[in-house]
Motif scaffolding. Structure first.
Motif, short mmCIF file in Angstrom:
data_model
loop_
_atom_site.label_atom_id
_atom_site.label_comp_id
_atom_site.label_asym_id
_atom_site.label_seq_id
_atom_site.Cartn_x
_atom_site.Cartn_y
_atom_site.Cartn_z
N GLN A 1 19.81 6.21 25.62
CA GLN A 1 20.35 7.54 25.36
C GLN A 1 21.17 7.49 24.08
O GLN A 1 22.33 7.08 24.08
CB GLN A 1 21.20 8.01 26.54
CG GLN A 1 20.39 8.23 27.81
CD GLN A 1 21.29 8.62 28.96
OE1 GLN A 1 21.84 7.77 29.65
NE2 GLN A 1 21.43 9.91 29.18
N GLU B 1 13.38 17.83 19.75
CA GLU B 1 12.66 17.30 20.90
C GLU B 1 11.30 16.69 20.54
O GLU B 1 10.85 15.75 21.18
CB GLU B 1 12.45 18.40 21.95
CG GLU B 1 13.73 18.95 22.55
CD GLU B 1 14.41 17.96 23.47
OE1 GLU B 1 13.88 16.86 23.70
OE2 GLU B 1 15.51 18.28 23.97
N THR B 2 10.64 17.25 19.55
CA THR B 2 9.26 16.84 19.28
C THR B 2 9.02 16.33 17.87
O THR B 2 7.91 15.92 17.56
CB THR B 2 8.29 18.01 19.51
OG1 THR B 2 8.38 18.94 18.41
CG2 THR B 2 8.58 18.75 20.81
N TYR C 1 5.92 13.95 18.32
CA TYR C 1 6.29 13.08 19.44
C TYR C 1 5.71 13.60 20.74
O TYR C 1 5.79 14.79 21.04
CB TYR C 1 7.81 12.99 19.58
CG TYR C 1 8.23 12.21 20.81
CD1 TYR C 1 8.14 10.82 20.83
CD2 TYR C 1 8.67 12.86 21.96
CE1 TYR C 1 8.49 10.10 21.96
CE2 TYR C 1 9.03 12.15 23.10
CZ TYR C 1 8.94 10.77 23.09
OH TYR C 1 9.28 10.06 24.21
N PRO D 1 5.82 12.46 24.83
CA PRO D 1 6.40 11.50 25.79
C PRO D 1 5.30 10.67 26.45
O PRO D 1 4.27 11.20 26.85
CB PRO D 1 7.13 12.40 26.79
CG PRO D 1 6.56 13.77 26.59
CD PRO D 1 6.13 13.85 25.17
N LYS E 1 5.44 8.46 29.23
CA LYS E 1 5.54 7.95 30.60
C LYS E 1 4.93 8.90 31.63
O LYS E 1 4.72 10.08 31.34
CB LYS E 1 7.00 7.64 30.93
CG LYS E 1 7.60 6.56 30.04
CD LYS E 1 9.00 6.20 30.48
CE LYS E 1 9.60 5.11 29.59
NZ LYS E 1 8.87 3.83 29.69
N SER F 1 5.96 12.34 30.51
CA SER F 1 7.38 12.68 30.43
C SER F 1 8.18 11.62 29.71
O SER F 1 7.69 10.54 29.37
CB SER F 1 7.94 12.86 31.84
OG SER F 1 8.11 11.61 32.48
N SER F 2 9.45 11.94 29.52
CA SER F 2 10.45 10.96 29.12
C SER F 2 10.78 10.11 30.35
O SER F 2 10.28 10.35 31.44
CB SER F 2 11.72 11.67 28.64
OG SER F 2 12.30 12.39 29.73
N TRP F 3 11.68 9.13 30.17
CA TRP F 3 12.04 8.28 31.32
C TRP F 3 12.72 9.08 32.42
O TRP F 3 12.70 8.69 33.58
CB TRP F 3 12.93 7.11 30.88
CG TRP F 3 14.30 7.47 30.41
CD1 TRP F 3 14.72 7.62 29.13
CD2 TRP F 3 15.46 7.75 31.23
NE1 TRP F 3 16.06 7.98 29.09
CE2 TRP F 3 16.53 8.06 30.36
CE3 TRP F 3 15.68 7.76 32.60
CZ2 TRP F 3 17.81 8.38 30.81
CZ3 TRP F 3 16.96 8.09 33.06
CH2 TRP F 3 18.00 8.38 32.17
N GLN G 1 10.07 19.20 26.51
CA GLN G 1 10.65 18.27 27.49
C GLN G 1 11.71 18.92 28.38
O GLN G 1 12.90 18.84 28.11
CB GLN G 1 11.24 17.04 26.80
CG GLN G 1 10.20 16.23 26.03
CD GLN G 1 10.79 15.01 25.39
OE1 GLN G 1 11.36 14.16 26.06
NE2 GLN G 1 10.66 14.91 24.08
N ASN H 1 21.02 20.46 27.39
CA ASN H 1 21.08 19.00 27.31
C ASN H 1 22.55 18.62 27.27
O ASN H 1 23.23 18.91 26.29
CB ASN H 1 20.35 18.49 26.07
CG ASN H 1 20.30 16.98 25.99
OD1 ASN H 1 21.28 16.29 26.19
ND2 ASN H 1 19.12 16.45 25.67
#
Length: 417
Positions: A85, A140-141, A146, A148, A150, A191-193, A201, A322
């Motif tokens: 993070q 975000e992208t 980008y 994600p 996962k 997704s993200s983690w 996201q 966020n």
């Protein structure tokens, strides 16, 4: 030859011992309840949410927990874990990198031009300005570059199984299953983690509440349709209290008699009051009559080592999207750059990001000394900075509102007297 064999035998024994140790450690790091038992325990809630057994079984086919991700509560793992993070591991100056923000600003202006019609329509519908939406898209992208990597079901299942916030991720996992039941392809659930899905996201519960058709084609596709993803983001901000036609906040120059211990939402007041206290807009332009009526709080993400801001309602809304001061400030400044503005007026001074353990231990120590802490989590939020400033003021230390080993040592010494 005998020595060589002896060394070779020792190496084999050592390798075997290390392998046994690693396997033992991995086994001990797993929760007591079997993962498949946990998955089956989800079925009643999934069924009550309208998920069929076929969808449920297909969702979890071949899924195993991922113990490598952050925010897990595992035996042997440190309780404070902010890995992965950037909002909590970089200094404000590094996170708010001027060259990177300038690059995204240039890209954002081009993106705004390419998607102007859709952005205007979304702005009229929700009240969320196009500049903020493009800034979130860029953060975000990286403007679509980008994606994600996962598996959202695996991430959410792991976090619901053995995360530090199991209840929250249980609800997100059930929401993700509902999305599959609604016809979202399993292959789209990347997704993200933390399980956030789609181009911008967002969490599955947010999708169920706010996703809309932004391009008018009769479908909702936040994975491929830019307009759908942006409309979804705008609806989220609208739902969290966005105020149409107002800014996120303002960089200010603090008067000499003020300091960072004034920071934080509890000390929010009309901007007119801040002006009477001696705070001035950093860009030299006076606040308008409407701006003076807005309520804002002082926010100094680097303590005394960087710019100061008056954070208004829309800053709070971005932060709800966020939960990070630095994320909200990044989006706010990037939106200003896309609008035609520039960087911060006040430069960052040299300062170091403290170790997470230092922040955690200082929060705990100050709490025992009577300073109210919202959380003991090792993260540097506005309340942590404020309480450090108040402690420094009370003990006549240098007031910089920044956690350090020196402040921790002073607090420990006071507690041990």
């Amino acid at each position: 030859m005998r020595l060589s064999r002896t060394i070779h035998g020792f190496a084999e024994a050592l390798g075997l011992a290390l392998a046994i140790f690693v396997l033992s450690t991995a086994a001990n790091a797993r929760p007591a309840t079997d993962f498949r038992t946990f998955v089956e325990s989800l079925w009643p809630d999934a069924k009550a949410a309208g998920v069929s057994r076929k969808t449920f079984d297909a969702a979890f086919a071949g899924v195993e927990p991922d113990y490598s991700i952050p925010d897990l509560d595992l035996p042997g793992r440190p309780k404070i874990d902010n890995s992965g993070q950037a909002e909590f591991t970089k200094t404000a100056a590094d996170y708010l990198s001027a060259p990177y923000l300038e690059k995204l600003g240039v890209q954002g202006r081009a993106f705004l031009k390419d998607h102007e019609a859709a952005l205007k329509r979304i702005e009229q519908l929700t009240g969320v300005d196009r500049y903020t939406l493009v800034a979130i898209w860029g953060r975000e992208t990286a403007y679509g570059s980008y994606h994600p990597p996962k598996d959202a079901i695996r991430m959410l299942a792991t976090l619901a199984y053995t995360g530090k916030r199991k209840e929250r991720f249980h609800d997100e996992l059930i929401a993700a299953l509902k999305m599959l039941q609604m016809g979202i392809p399993r292959s789209d659930m990347k997704s993200s983690w933390a399980g956030a899905v789609g181009l911008t996201q967002a969490m599955p519960t947010e999708y169920l509440q706010y996703a809309i058709d932004g391009d008018g084609d009769g479908k909702i596709d936040i994975w491929r349709s830019v307009a759908d993803a942006l409309a979804f983001t705008a609806r989220q901000l609208q739902g969290k209290g966005w105020v149409r036609g107002t800014r996120w906040g303002y960089e200010v120059i603090a008067p000499a008699h003020a300091d960072c211990s004034l920071e934080g939402p509890p000390d929010a007041r009309p901007i007119a009051d801040w002006v009477r206290m001696g705070f001035k807009p950093a860009n030299g332009k006076p606040f308008t009559r409407d701006e003076l009526k807005q309520e804002a709080y002082l926010m100094m993400p680097g303590g005394a080592y960087g710019p100061a801001f008056l954070a208004a309602q829309n800053f709070r809304v971005i932060r709800l999207y966020n939960t990070s001061d630095l994320y909200a400030l990044f989006v706010g400044n990037l939106s200003d750059r896309i609008r035609g503005g520039g960087g911060f007026v006040t430069p960052w001074k040299d300062f170091e990001q403290p170790r997470t353990a230092t922040v955690h231990n200082l929060q705990a120590r100050l709490q025992k000394l009577g300073y109210p802490m919202d959380k003991i989590d090792g993260k540097i939020g506005s309340n942590t900075r404020k309480q450090i400033g108040l402690y420094q003021k009370a003990t006549r230390l240098k007031i910089d509102c920044w956690p350090s080993d020196a402040v921790l040592a002073a607090a420990n010494a006071q507690a041990n007297r």
